[in-house]
Design a protein around this motif. Structure first.
Motif, PDB file in Angstrom:
ATOM      1  N   PHE A  58      30.739  63.959  58.899  1.00 18.97           N
ATOM      2  CA  PHE A  58      30.176  64.106  57.553  1.00 18.97           C
ATOM      3  C   PHE A  58      30.440  65.517  57.017  1.00 18.97           C
ATOM      4  CE2 PHE A  58      25.877  64.555  55.171  1.00 18.97           C
ATOM      5  CZ  PHE A  58      26.466  64.264  53.950  1.00 18.97           C
ATOM      6  N   ARG A  75      20.387  54.840  62.061  1.00 12.16           N
ATOM      7  CA  ARG A  75      19.282  54.658  61.106  1.00 12.16           C
ATOM      8  C   ARG A  75      18.790  53.220  61.176  1.00 12.16           C
ATOM      9  NH1 ARG A  75      19.567  55.388  54.545  1.00 12.16           N
ATOM     10  NH2 ARG A  75      20.880  53.532  54.772  1.00 12.16           N
ATOM     11  N   THR A  99      20.498  64.258  49.169  1.00 13.69           N
ATOM     12  CA  THR A  99      21.897  63.920  49.477  1.00 13.69           C
ATOM     13  C   THR A  99      22.282  62.651  48.715  1.00 13.69           C
ATOM     14  OG1 THR A  99      21.595  64.796  51.716  1.00 13.69           O
ATOM     15  CG2 THR A  99      23.530  63.420  51.349  1.00 13.69           C
ATOM     16  N   THR A 131      33.983  60.163  52.471  1.00 13.56           N
ATOM     17  CA  THR A 131      32.659  60.762  52.704  1.00 13.56           C
ATOM     18  C   THR A 131      31.608  59.667  52.846  1.00 13.56           C
ATOM     19  OG1 THR A 131      33.339  62.687  51.416  1.00 13.56           O
ATOM     20  CG2 THR A 131      30.981  62.443  51.841  1.00 13.56           C
ATOM     21  N   ARG A 158      13.623  66.359  56.499  1.00 13.05           N
ATOM     22  CA  ARG A 158      14.886  65.617  56.573  1.00 13.05           C
ATOM     23  C   ARG A 158      14.894  64.452  55.587  1.00 13.05           C
ATOM     24  NH1 ARG A 158      13.539  63.703  62.236  1.00 13.05           N
ATOM     25  NH2 ARG A 158      12.751  61.616  61.959  1.00 13.05           N
ATOM     26  N   GLN A 159      13.721  63.810  55.384  1.00 16.97           N
ATOM     27  CA  GLN A 159      13.715  62.692  54.441  1.00 16.97           C
ATOM     28  C   GLN A 159      13.956  63.177  53.015  1.00 16.97           C
ATOM     29  OE1 GLN A 159      10.072  60.608  55.487  1.00 16.97           O
ATOM     30  NE2 GLN A 159      11.080  59.513  57.146  1.00 16.97           N
ATOM     31  N   SER A 170      31.550  58.282  56.133  1.00 13.54           N
ATOM     32  CA  SER A 170      30.869  59.096  57.151  1.00 13.54           C
ATOM     33  C   SER A 170      29.344  58.942  57.073  1.00 13.54           C
ATOM     34  CB  SER A 170      31.294  60.569  57.061  1.00 13.54           C
ATOM     35  OG  SER A 170      30.735  61.205  55.933  1.00 13.54           O
ATOM     36  N   TYR A 193      17.674  64.020  52.831  1.00 14.91           N
ATOM     37  CA  TYR A 193      18.534  62.833  52.674  1.00 14.91           C
ATOM     38  C   TYR A 193      18.384  62.225  51.283  1.00 14.91           C
ATOM     39  CZ  TYR A 193      20.114  62.577  57.531  1.00 14.91           C
ATOM     40  OH  TYR A 193      20.724  62.825  58.734  1.00 14.91           O
ATOM     41  N   LYS A 194      17.157  62.279  50.737  1.00 15.78           N
ATOM     42  CA  LYS A 194      16.962  61.773  49.366  1.00 15.78           C
ATOM     43  C   LYS A 194      17.833  62.554  48.394  1.00 15.78           C
ATOM     44  CE  LYS A 194      12.479  59.549  49.110  1.00 15.78           C
ATOM     45  NZ  LYS A 194      11.428  60.041  50.021  1.00 15.78           N
ATOM     46  N   ILE A 203      21.776  69.200  58.780  1.00 16.79           N
ATOM     47  CA  ILE A 203      21.369  68.068  59.635  1.00 16.79           C
ATOM     48  C   ILE A 203      20.980  68.471  61.067  1.00 16.79           C
ATOM     49  CG2 ILE A 203      22.181  65.927  60.748  1.00 16.79           C
ATOM     50  CD1 ILE A 203      23.527  65.176  58.118  1.00 16.79           C
ATOM     51  N   PHE A 234      25.747  61.599  68.205  1.00 20.89           N
ATOM     52  CA  PHE A 234      25.093  61.968  66.949  1.00 20.89           C
ATOM     53  C   PHE A 234      25.746  63.227  66.363  1.00 20.89           C
ATOM     54  CE2 PHE A 234      21.679  63.979  64.392  1.00 20.89           C
ATOM     55  CZ  PHE A 234      21.490  62.955  63.472  1.00 20.89           C
ATOM     56  N   THR A 269       9.380  56.741  59.980  1.00 25.54           N
ATOM     57  CA  THR A 269      10.737  57.270  60.025  1.00 25.54           C
ATOM     58  C   THR A 269      11.705  56.167  60.418  1.00 25.54           C
ATOM     59  OG1 THR A 269      12.241  58.836  61.103  1.00 25.54           O
ATOM     60  CG2 THR A 269      10.365  58.104  62.410  1.00 25.54           C
TER      61      THR A 269
HETATM   62  C1  HEC Z   1      24.476  62.235  61.112  1.00 23.28           C
HETATM   63  C2  HEC Z   1      23.701  61.140  60.560  1.00 23.28           C
HETATM   64  C3  HEC Z   1      23.634  60.855  59.098  1.00 23.28           C
HETATM   65  C4  HEC Z   1      24.584  61.080  58.129  1.00 23.28           C
HETATM   66  C5  HEC Z   1      25.967  61.654  58.283  1.00 23.28           C
HETATM   67  C6  HEC Z   1      24.000  60.628  56.883  1.00 23.28           C
HETATM   68  N1  HEC Z   1      22.745  60.129  57.092  1.00 23.28           N
HETATM   69 FE1  HEC Z   1      21.498  59.379  55.684  1.00 23.28          FE
HETATM   70  N2  HEC Z   1      20.037  59.160  57.107  1.00 23.28           N
HETATM   71  C7  HEC Z   1      20.198  59.351  58.452  1.00 23.28           C
HETATM   72  C8  HEC Z   1      18.963  59.042  59.147  1.00 23.28           C
HETATM   73  C9  HEC Z   1      18.737  59.090  60.643  1.00 23.28           C
HETATM   74  C10 HEC Z   1      18.030  58.671  58.162  1.00 23.28           C
HETATM   75  C11 HEC Z   1      16.555  58.284  58.369  1.00 23.28           C
HETATM   76  C12 HEC Z   1      15.669  59.532  58.314  1.00 23.28           C
HETATM   77  C13 HEC Z   1      14.216  59.230  58.515  1.00 23.28           C
HETATM   78  O1  HEC Z   1      13.713  58.188  58.047  1.00 23.28           O
HETATM   79  O2  HEC Z   1      13.509  60.068  59.135  1.00 23.28           O
HETATM   80  C14 HEC Z   1      18.747  58.761  56.879  1.00 23.28           C
HETATM   81  C15 HEC Z   1      18.182  58.478  55.643  1.00 23.28           C
HETATM   82  C16 HEC Z   1      18.856  58.480  54.440  1.00 23.28           C
HETATM   83  C17 HEC Z   1      18.268  58.141  53.157  1.00 23.28           C
HETATM   84  C18 HEC Z   1      16.812  57.710  52.932  1.00 23.28           C
HETATM   85  C19 HEC Z   1      15.938  58.915  52.678  1.00 23.28           C
HETATM   86  C20 HEC Z   1      14.503  58.517  52.471  1.00 23.28           C
HETATM   87  O3  HEC Z   1      13.678  58.748  53.379  1.00 23.28           O
HETATM   88  O4  HEC Z   1      14.195  57.950  51.407  1.00 23.28           O
HETATM   89  C21 HEC Z   1      19.245  58.262  52.213  1.00 23.28           C
HETATM   90  C22 HEC Z   1      19.128  58.021  50.708  1.00 23.28           C
HETATM   91  C23 HEC Z   1      20.441  58.695  52.908  1.00 23.28           C
HETATM   92  N3  HEC Z   1      20.177  58.818  54.253  1.00 23.28           N
HETATM   93  C24 HEC Z   1      21.654  58.921  52.290  1.00 23.28           C
HETATM   94  C25 HEC Z   1      22.782  59.424  52.934  1.00 23.28           C
HETATM   95  C26 HEC Z   1      24.052  59.669  52.268  1.00 23.28           C
HETATM   96  C27 HEC Z   1      24.342  59.364  50.798  1.00 23.28           C
HETATM   97  C28 HEC Z   1      24.880  60.184  53.213  1.00 23.28           C
HETATM   98  C29 HEC Z   1      26.298  60.642  53.059  1.00 23.28           C
HETATM   99  C30 HEC Z   1      26.710  61.303  51.828  1.00 23.28           C
HETATM  100  C31 HEC Z   1      24.132  60.235  54.469  1.00 23.28           C
HETATM  101  N4  HEC Z   1      22.865  59.768  54.253  1.00 23.28           N
HETATM  102  C32 HEC Z   1      24.648  60.690  55.669  1.00 23.28           C
HETATM  103  C33 HEC Z   1      21.332  59.777  59.084  1.00 23.28           C
HETATM  104  C34 HEC Z   1      22.485  60.218  58.435  1.00 23.28           C
END
Ligand code: HEC
Length: 154
Positions: A112, A150, A41, A138, A34-35, A141, A38-39, A76, A105, A92
């Protein structure tokens, strides 16, 4: 203890031990997945924002990045197995509220997914003004989930 019972119990202990080891690894894997998700993303979303700052944004490029972002939004629900929160002891920022308030959640995830899908559609149409508006929605969201779910960076 009969020989049969002891064989069975040894097998059981081995299965439990193996099960425990597998569980720990899968939690680690889930957090790493997931990390990195998200990176990616974040990278794609930044690429879209950077492109929009240009005089002639390439909407095809934006559409390709928006497709990735939407793909991540769909993934997600698979990124947060039970036990992968702060109690895992892993690094985390996922708050325990994710599991305490699953409906909330899921709602944040759904928002999103809906907004990023609309962004894809706007990008495919190539309308820069519509894309800009939808990027804001977006981004909203992202914040709509980060704010409640977070944790601050340590
Ligand atoms: C439904 C929840 C949710 C949505 C929607 C979401 N995030 Fe996150 N995001 C999280 C959570 C929770 C974490 C922490 C994850 C962890 O540390 O384990 C995170 C972490 C991140 C990180 C850090 C990753 C890392 O570990 O370096 C980034 C960058 C990020 N999100 C960007 C985005 C962006 C850009 C969007 C929208 C386009 C987005 N997120 C949408 C929940 C969300």
């Amino acid at each position: 203890m009969s020989e049969m019972t002891s064989v069975v119990s040894i097998a059981l202990v081995m299965a439990l031990t193996a099960g425990g080891a597998v569980a720990a690894t899968s939690v680690e894997k889930a957090v790493a997945l997931r990390q990195s998700g998200y990176k990616e993303t974040g990278k794609s979303f930044k690429a879209i924002n950077d492109e929009l700052k240009k005089d002639a944004p390439r909407t095809k490029l934006i559409a390709a990045e928006a497709k990735k972002v939407h793909g991540f939004s769909l993934a997600i629900p698979k990124w947060f197995p039970k036990g992968s929160g702060p109690e895992s002891g892993l690094k985390t920022r996922a708050k325990s509220d994710i599991w305490a308030e699953p409906a909330k959640f899921a709602e944040a995830t759904k928002a999103f997914q809906v907004e990023s899908q609309k962004l894809r559609v706007a990008a495919r149409k190539g309308d820069v003004e519509a894309i800009k508006l939808q990027v804001k929605a977006t981004g909203g969201s992202c914040g709509g989930c980060h704010k409640p779910f977070r944790a601050e960076e340590k």
